[in-house]
Design an enzyme around this catalytic site. Structure first.
Site, PDB file in Angstrom:
ATOM      1  N   CYS A 115      -4.368   6.873  -0.784  1.00 39.71           N
ATOM      2  CA  CYS A 115      -5.839   6.909  -0.699  1.00 39.71           C
ATOM      3  C   CYS A 115      -6.286   5.875   0.314  1.00 39.71           C
ATOM      4  O   CYS A 115      -6.090   6.078   1.503  1.00 39.71           O
ATOM      5  CB  CYS A 115      -6.492   6.767  -2.069  1.00 39.71           C
ATOM      6  SG  CYS A 115      -5.904   5.410  -3.116  1.00 39.71           S
ATOM      7  N   SER A 116      -6.852   4.751  -0.143  1.00 40.97           N
ATOM      8  CA  SER A 116      -7.359   3.783   0.832  1.00 40.97           C
ATOM      9  C   SER A 116      -7.314   2.377   0.263  1.00 40.97           C
ATOM     10  O   SER A 116      -8.146   1.551   0.591  1.00 40.97           O
ATOM     11  CB  SER A 116      -8.799   4.126   1.190  1.00 40.97           C
ATOM     12  OG  SER A 116      -9.590   4.081   0.007  1.00 40.97           O
ATOM     13  N   CYS A 117      -6.345   2.090  -0.611  1.00 42.74           N
ATOM     14  CA  CYS A 117      -6.268   0.784  -1.268  1.00 42.74           C
ATOM     15  C   CYS A 117      -6.174  -0.320  -0.214  1.00 42.74           C
ATOM     16  O   CYS A 117      -5.404  -0.211   0.738  1.00 42.74           O
ATOM     17  CB  CYS A 117      -5.071   0.745  -2.204  1.00 42.74           C
ATOM     18  SG  CYS A 117      -5.266   1.956  -3.529  1.00 42.74           S
ATOM     19  N   CYS A 157      -2.088   2.422   2.656  1.00 41.27           N
ATOM     20  CA  CYS A 157      -2.124   3.125   1.379  1.00 41.27           C
ATOM     21  C   CYS A 157      -2.009   4.600   1.741  1.00 41.27           C
ATOM     22  O   CYS A 157      -2.969   5.203   2.223  1.00 41.27           O
ATOM     23  CB  CYS A 157      -3.427   2.861   0.625  1.00 41.27           C
ATOM     24  SG  CYS A 157      -3.595   3.904  -0.829  1.00 41.27           S
TER      25      CYS A 157
END
Lengths: 193, 211
Positions: free
Chosen positions: A95-97, A92
């Site tokens: 962000c940090s999906c 991602c």
């Protein structure tokens, strides 16, 4: 940070916005119930059960839900099959999906700037840092999780595991192999069936 | 930050713990518990994190970013004040929230999640196999179209359905759009300076035009 977060929590509790025991239960869920072992069971089943594998590749959300893994950050799942010709790796960049119901909370490196910036332009270089060297002809596909679709990599089943139970197979499935920054573990020579 | 350089090598930590400090656990729990009050959407909370000044964002740990964004969201909505944050003592009377996260609801809430698929309001404009171009899409507000694919040509590989549109949701608007999986060839994105065969990006319909 410790004091700052404590102050924040006590303020929110005092105002009646949050309940500390609900927070305890959220933490406990991700510490004890939801983690990469869930994903390993999905992969082991796909390796063992041809019909399940087909279902997983066609409708991953439903196939994964049938094993009881559902919810937050895994509402819309897609499975990506690694083969001799194609290697998939997930990121991602924004962000940090990450697919929480099957992999749990993401590791720090997954959320870090070095990984997020570079894997989309130099996936082979990044994979080498993980000790994975792909043959030159392999097609490398990078999946950027920019919406609410979450990706689970179905790694290749290691040779020499014919006849293994799902439970034994699941032990070979590492978290990184389901992100695409690793491969499934090889069975130790002479491993018991 | 896809394609930015000079962040150094990826450094996986052997036997990494799930949390690196007790406050990180509380930060996760607080963020999820406040999310459950529905005072903002997940896109508004992402926007709050990603609109931090770049130097702050890049030099903060992930959970520190979460805490900072949570504090900002709550102050903006006047749920708390900066003075209260300073010492953790309540000074103004609380806002009455319609919903809060109760301990007994945690398992069900986490297992249900928040699906973003909605009933289609219009037919999909693009079909699988179609060539498209990502627009030169540079809004001043939150977006989920990565900079590296803006203006680039790709191919629709999947039609994911009609989903909540993050750009609108981040502005507090209830709007959904068709969502597509788009394959961009490595060379189209990066010229010869890449080892990626292709990069797949999920794109809402407003991001795309026929190519």
């Amino acid at each position: 940070m410790d004091l700052r977060v404590r102050a924040l929590e006590s303020l929110l509790v005092e105002k009646g916005y949050v309940d500390s025991s609900a927070i305890d239960r959220v933490i406990e869920t991700y510490e004890t119930k939801v983690g990469p072992r869930n994903g390993a069971r999905v992969v082991a089943k796909a390796w063992s059960d041809r019909e399940f594998r087909a279902w997983l590749l066609q409708d991953a959300s439903a196939a994964i839900a049938s094993l009881g893994y559902t919810g937050r950050q895994g509402e819309h799942m897609v499975a990506l099959e690694n083969t001799q010709q194609v290697h998939n790796v997930v990121v991602c960049t924004l962000c940090s999906c990450y697919p929480w119901p099957v992999l749990g909370l993401p590791p720090v490196w997954y959320k870090s700037a070095p990984y997020r910036s570079r894997v989309v332009i130099d996936p082979r270089g990044v994979l080498e840092e993980f000790g994975v060297e792909l043959a030159p002809g392999v097609e490398v596909r990078v999946w950027d999780s920019t919406a609410e679709v979450r990706y689970l990599v179905l790694p290749q089943r290691p040779a020499g595991t014919e006849g293994w139970s799902e439970e034994q197979l699941a032990d070979l499935v590492t978290r990184n192999s389901m992100i695409g920054t690793g491969l499934a573990k090889q069975p130790r020579a002479g491993a018991a069936r | 930050m896809g394609g930015l350089q000079s962040f150094g090598p990826v450094e996986p930590e052997p036997n990494e713990p799930l949390f690196h400090a007790p406050w990180e656990k509380r930060a996760l729990g607080l963020t999820l518990a406040m999310g459950a009050t529905r005072q903002w959407s997940i896109d508004q909370s992402r926007a709050a994190r990603e609109s931090l000044p770049p130097a702050t964002y890049l030099s903060s740990s992930y959970y520190k970013i979460w805490v900072t964004a949570l504090e900002n969201l709550m102050v903006q909505r006047q749920l708390i004040s900066r003075e209260e944050l300073a010492d953790g003592r309540s000074r103004m009377s609380p806002v009455k929230l319609a919903r809060t996260l109760k301990p007994e609801d945690v398992p069900r809430a986490l297992a249900a999640g928040s699906p973003t698929i909605r009933e289609a309001q219009a037919p999909a404009r693009f079909t699988q196999g179609q060539h498209v171009r990502a627009k030169d899409w540079n809004p001043f507000t939150h977006t989920r179209l990565p900079r590296y694919c803006r203006g680039k040509r790709g191919t629709i590989v999947s039609v994911h359905g009609f989903h909540v549109f993050a750009d609108a949701s981040a502005q507090g608007r209830d709007e959904s759009q068709w969502l597509y999986g788009v394959r961009f060839e490595g060379e189209e994105l990066w010229g010869s300076f890449t080892t990626a065969s292709a990069v797949y990006v999920d794109c809402w319909e407003p991001y795309l035009e026929p190519a």
